[in-house]
Design an enzyme around this catalytic site. Sequence first.
Site, short mmCIF file in Angstrom:
data_model
loop_
_atom_site.label_atom_id
_atom_site.label_comp_id
_atom_site.label_asym_id
_atom_site.label_seq_id
_atom_site.Cartn_x
_atom_site.Cartn_y
_atom_site.Cartn_z
N TYR A 157 -12.60 16.44 -17.86
CA TYR A 157 -12.98 15.04 -17.73
C TYR A 157 -14.12 14.95 -16.70
CZ TYR A 157 -12.82 10.10 -16.73
OH TYR A 157 -13.18 8.80 -16.56
N ARG A 169 0.82 -1.22 0.00
CA ARG A 169 0.00 0.00 0.00
C ARG A 169 0.85 1.27 0.00
NH1 ARG A 169 -1.42 2.67 4.19
NH2 ARG A 169 -1.60 0.86 5.56
N LYS A 187 -4.92 4.93 -20.06
CA LYS A 187 -5.04 5.26 -21.48
C LYS A 187 -3.71 4.98 -22.20
CE LYS A 187 -9.00 6.59 -19.84
NZ LYS A 187 -9.25 7.95 -19.37
N ASP A 239 -3.60 17.81 -16.57
CA ASP A 239 -3.93 16.43 -16.90
C ASP A 239 -3.46 16.21 -18.34
OD1 ASP A 239 -5.18 14.11 -17.84
OD2 ASP A 239 -6.99 14.42 -16.66
#
Length: 380
Positions: free
Chosen positions: A99, A45, A196, A171
Amino acid sequence: MHIQTRLIHAGEEQKIAGAVVTPIFQSATFTSKEGQGYDDIRYLRLNNTPNHNVLHAKLADICGGEAALVTGSGMAAITTALLALLKSGDHLLIQDCLYGGTHSFVSQDAPDLGISCDFIAGNAPETWAAKLKSETKAIYVETMSNPLLEVADLEAVVAFARAHGLLSLIDNTFASPCNFRPLEMGFDIELHSATKYLNGHSDIVAGAIVGAADHVGAIAHKLNRFGGSLDTHACFLLHRGLKTLSLRMRQHDENALQLAHMLAEDPQVVQVNYPGLQSHAQYDRAKRLFAGAGGVLSLELLGGVESAERLLAGLQLPESAPSLGGVETLITRPATTSHSSLSPEERAAIGVGDSLVRVACGIEATEDLCADFTQALAGV
Ligand SMILES: *Cc1c(COP(=O)(O)O)cnc(C)c1O
């Protein structure tokens, strides 16, 4: 060295047990020695397994940043970065066409935490100063907007951030570091949905954050507590995908450019949105700043929604699915997918007509992709 070479070798100077490819460390925890502190603990983690470390080194190198961090999704990267850099009482300037997940976060979740924002038009820098407040801490944009591919005045964003002491975030998902490197232009934080182009094979969700070591370190501490870490198996796949990013981007760029040219010539097509076309409002900026205009374009057909539906039905190669950046071409009608929560009037106001079609080009042969569109358009 070129990014194509660095994508393959950066971060992997230390071969583990002689393995040419960094193996998957499928271990949640790692042994520690007496006397080590919390910062020495290695735990999945905490994003510090060997799989995370090679990815961080590679991403920092290819983006030209001091440090990088991978996350469990693009949204984990975006929300964790904003929550690490902004606190209650702070104000954010953010681009108006965003987005969907980012838009929902800043308009619905951030206000609950005392973080306010104002939307700015990416291409009207003269209007930004009027929205500044003494609490404004950051400015946030996307390299290209979805699905109209508007390119914000990115140089003005950097200059504005510097002039007013703001952090600048971008972004950069739609360009990838092969087509645009924002940190070299002066942005502070580069964010990606690695789902992506970075991964490129539509088989994982992941995110990435790159920037100065102190910013990335602060974000990493938040991520460790919020828990949006990336599993090592997904790290392995992302790492494998990254190695071919440069080759893939070349084909995405080429397919979208050729398809955009072909569609622009077709009498049934009334509008093609692609920053690589000279008809695009920000063509000159895209040409100056980007190595390629990316794999996504959108188009509007004569005959509206029915024509759009017939085009989608007639295409053989593209799959009808949201997302982008994978090797396969994907096609959507944003009115029924990414922008379906808006009313037809709201969509019209932002230029996303109900008949708009978005194409996220894969890396098929350009001739095959164009031939498929030619045959499908003949049946519209
Ligand atoms: C997909 C996408 C995101 C969200 O990424 P996930 O990996 O789906 O969480 C954010 N920004 C842009 C531009 C995207 O295309």
